[in-house]
Design an enzyme around this catalytic site. Structure first.
Site, PDB file in Angstrom:
ATOM      1  N   HIS A  88       0.830  -1.217   0.000  1.00  0.00           N
ATOM      2  CA  HIS A  88       0.000   0.000   0.000  1.00  0.00           C
ATOM      3  C   HIS A  88       0.860   1.262   0.000  1.00  0.00           C
ATOM      4  CE1 HIS A  88       0.184  -0.177   4.569  1.00  0.00           C
ATOM      5  NE2 HIS A  88       0.214   1.131   4.412  1.00  0.00           N
ATOM      6  N   ASP A 224       1.178  -7.746   2.313  1.00  0.00           N
ATOM      7  CA  ASP A 224       1.276  -6.309   2.040  1.00  0.00           C
ATOM      8  C   ASP A 224       2.740  -5.884   1.891  1.00  0.00           C
ATOM      9  OD1 ASP A 224       0.877  -3.612   1.811  1.00  0.00           O
ATOM     10  OD2 ASP A 224      -0.340  -3.397   3.609  1.00  0.00           O
ATOM     11  N   SER A 647       3.848   2.124   8.546  1.00  0.00           N
ATOM     12  CA  SER A 647       3.634   1.212   7.421  1.00  0.00           C
ATOM     13  C   SER A 647       4.951   1.014   6.687  1.00  0.00           C
ATOM     14  CB  SER A 647       2.595   1.791   6.462  1.00  0.00           C
ATOM     15  OG  SER A 647       1.322   1.792   7.046  1.00  0.00           O
TER      16      SER A 647
END
Length: 717
Positions: A88, A224, A647
């Site tokens: 992402h 991810d 992230s």
């Protein structure tokens, strides 16, 4: 800054270590880990030294953990500059290289050689070279009697001087950040690499498996991750993209562990958490739960439902809006979980209990008695600012973020303010036209019109009536919407460029005759006149009081475990692999496996489809060296205190080897930005073995595995 407060900062790193069971989270500056943090980390199982984490004079882990494009974290995992971050985080770049005919979002992308790696415009990664306290320099000349505006002006002046004078190499940059609400300032010497190329990404059915349904949720089964490579000039220095650039040779890169994890293992996350508000008073938390989050959630809920309908019906729109939708949905769902978590853990009451004790402590000493007045002042200020804060969020969510035509108009409005300065106007116009080309590439008039109609109606109905512009009072929003999207030139890139043709005088005439711009301008000027000035005035008072509140906590609780709020600077957080009880009679184990993906698998589903090859690998149990007792680990959770910005952060074992890739938090614990509760706050990571499995067995990209260093630290235990 007085000597007492300065000594308190030093004391923060030498506090008595807490026992394992009392581990309470925290986001710590890597250069200040000696003392309490190092002792606690070793009590949790860490086997390395804090000098291995941060060292100025020799390579250390900080040299392998760059900031990814200003918003995510990342890590170097090979001696040839191979970079790992989240899928992402790289989504925008993957999307930019995708077309309907060659859809890397749907099918994945794997460069079979360095020559096939794809350059990315405006993508950069930034390394930390050095971290030093410069509080004395920044606070020089500040007087208690100065007004808040005078103090901030002097601080800004001192920051500029310090940034200019602090030693660095010519290709490096100095950045100063505020800590403890402006009670401490630290300088970061950085170097930024601007040639960063896409190397590999799994299809979204792996990298985004579960999509928005599973976002912020445990159990999770998402791969991810994406791979990039940093390129440098022949001297290994930062350089703009060039075909002559070569792979960057890092000072340090992370070995990757094949030993895996088990419950109770030490973990450490290294990255750039964006923003936390751990020391807010109870009045602020009440405002978030009762007033602000409902506004943000409600507007985004409406916008997302409309956009989702279009994306499901049209593949072209799905590609256009994929990244924007994911970005909007991310915080929409986060705010929902945050509000639920704050209520479940009774965070407001916990804050109120602390505040009672705070006032009692303050009153006991004549030197701190004035601190007892802080909380009543907070109550008054938050009472006054709430309607302005609600109006501000309505404006931000409707005009600046979720209606694209209005956000384009907002940028044009900024251009109009420079019409009297020809040179400035021409420069800004050129930049705006160039910047909006990408914007309109991913713009759909049909989608935006429906979003506009729905959320502008919410603005008119639910925002504080005393601050509404006349254009929204008793207005027929449906008719306004149809008129604007039929006649405004802001609905296309060609029309946008036409509006900005001619000299400044002609442009001003053009834009003010445009119905879309005229409507937006009315909303903007109403906000600028009736909401923003008073909001900023009250917000300055609150910020000044918050700074005093923070200073008071440091003074009144000298033995407390106080870490600075996140501010997008490099931090270390640590904990252990651990499951949790989300509700009565329910326990979540800390590791998920490939079996869970197959349990969720729905052929052809937007969120839960699975590539045929992954199904084949599962059916044949073809896991290679990446299995654990015959099962393939996918995700795991731990008690590391993370937030947005983490992230892509490396998750490390006790020896500093990569064991996973941070990408999310559990929904029940998203309130950790405001109130960390170790019973339910967990970060979610992709297991490194699943990443290696996808690269090796699924993508047949073994050449990438070959350039990594794989280790088995538990083998010799």
């Amino acid at each position: 800054m007085n000597k007492k407060i300065k000594n308190l900062f030093k004391a923060l790193v030498v506090l008595v270590a807490l026992p394992i069971y009392a581990q309470q989270g925290g986001m710590w500056i890597p250069s200040l880990l000696k003392g309490m943090n190092e002792t606690e980390m070793k009590s949790l199982g860490m086997k390395m030294s804090v000098n291995d984490i941060y060292d100025v004079n020799k390579s250390s882990m900080k040299d392998a953990a760059p900031h990814f494009n200003g918003g995510c974290s990342s890590e170097v995992i090979s001696p040839q500059g191979l970079l790992l971050t989240n899928h992402h985080c790289g989504y925008g770049q993957i999307q930019a290289h995708s077309t309907v005919e060659n859809d890397y979002l749907a099918n994945g992308f794997w460069a079979k050689s360095m020559a096939q790696e794809l350059p990315n415009e405006n993508l950069e990664v930034t390394f930390i070279v050095r971290i030093e306290d410069v509080t004395k320099e920044v606070m020089a000349g500040i007087k208690d009697k100065d007004s808040e505006i005078q103090k901030q002006a002097k601080i800004s002046e001192n920051i500029a001087k310090t940034v200019a004078s602090f030693p660095k190499e010519k290709w490096q940059e100095n950045k100063i950040k505020s800590f403890y609400e402006g009670n401490q300032y630290i300088i970061f010497v950085t170097e930024t690499f601007k040639d960063v190329r896409l190397v590999g990404a799994p299809p979204s059915s792996i990298g985004k498996f579960g999509s928005d349904t599973d976002n912020w949720v445990w159990p999770r089964h998402t791969g991810d991750f994406s791979l990039f490579r940093i390129y440098a000039d022949k001297d290994n220095k930062p350089a703009a993209y060039s075909k002559d650039n070569v792979p960057y040779r890092p000072k340090h890169f992370f070995p990757i562990s094949l030993s895996g994890i088990e419950e109770g293992d030490f973990t450490m996350v290294f990255g750039y958490p964006g923003r936390t508000q751990e020391y807010l008073p109870s009045y602020a938390v009440e405002q978030i739960v009762n007033d602000l989050n409902p506004v943000r959630i409600g507007i985004r809920d409406k916008a997302l439902k409309i956009t989702d309908e279009f994306m499901r019906a049209d593949q072209g729109i799905k590609i256009q809006y994929a990244s924007k939708y994911a970005s909007t949905a991310n915080y929409w769902k986060k705010w929902i979980g945050e509000s639920q978590g704050l209520k479940k853990t009774n965070a407001v009451q916990a804050k109120q209990d602390f505040e009672k004790g705070f006032i009692e402590r303050a009153k006991k000493n004549k030197n701190t008695k004035a601190y007892a007045d802080i909380l009543p002042k907070f109550e008054k200020l938050y009472g006054e600012i709430t309607p302005y804060a609600i109006s501000k969020d309505f404006f931000a969510e409707v005009v600046q973020r979720n209606t694209e035509l209005l956000s384009a108009a907002y940028k044009v409005y900024a251009l109009e303010s420079h019409a009297s300065n020809e040179k400035s106007f021409e420069s800004r116009r050129a930049n705006l036209i160039k910047g909006q080309e990408k914007f309109y590439k991913n713009f759909s008039k049909e989608v935006d019109e429906k979003v506009f109609e729905a959320i502008v109606a919410m603005y008119a109905k639910d925002a504080p009536k005393q601050f509404l512009p006349k254009e929204l009072k008793d207005a027929n929003i449906s008719a306004i919407s149809k008129d604007i999207y039929t006649n405004s030139k802001l609905t296309s890139y060609e029309g946008f460029k036409q509006l900005l043709e001619g000299d400044a005088k002609q442009v001003i005439k053009n834009i003010n005759n445009d119905k879309g711009y005229a409507f937006a301008k009315a909303l903007i000027e109403n906000y600028m006149s009736n909401v923003l000035p008073k909001y900023e005035e009250l917000d300055r008072e609150i910020a000044a009081l918050q700074r005093t509140f923070m200073k008071a906590q440091l003074e009144l609780y000298p033995d407390a475990r106080i870490f600075p709020d996140a501010n997008s600077t490099l931090r270390v957080t640590y904990g252990k692999v651990d499951g949790y009880f989300p509700k009565d009679a329910t326990y979540y184990e800390p590791v998920t496996h490939l079996e869970g993906i197959m349990e969720k698998y729905v052929p052809g589903d937007y969120e839960f489809d699975v590539p045929a090859k992954l199904v084949e690998l599962y059916n044949n149990k073809d896991y290679g060296q990446y299995a654990d007792n015959g099962k393939l680990p996918v995700n795991f959770i731990a008690t590391n205190h993370t937030t947005g910005g983490n992230s892509g952060s490396p998750a490390l074992d006790a020896y500093g080897n990569l064991i996973g890739l941070n990408f999310d938090r559990v929904w029940e614990g998203t309130m950790s930005d405001i109130y960390y509760d170790p019973s339910i706050c967990r970060n979610i990571m992709v297991d490194a073995r699943y990443i290696l499995f996808i690269i090796d067995k699924f993508a047949d990209a073994k050449h990438l595995i070959d350039e990594m260093k794989l280790v088995e630290p538990k083998k010799n235990k």
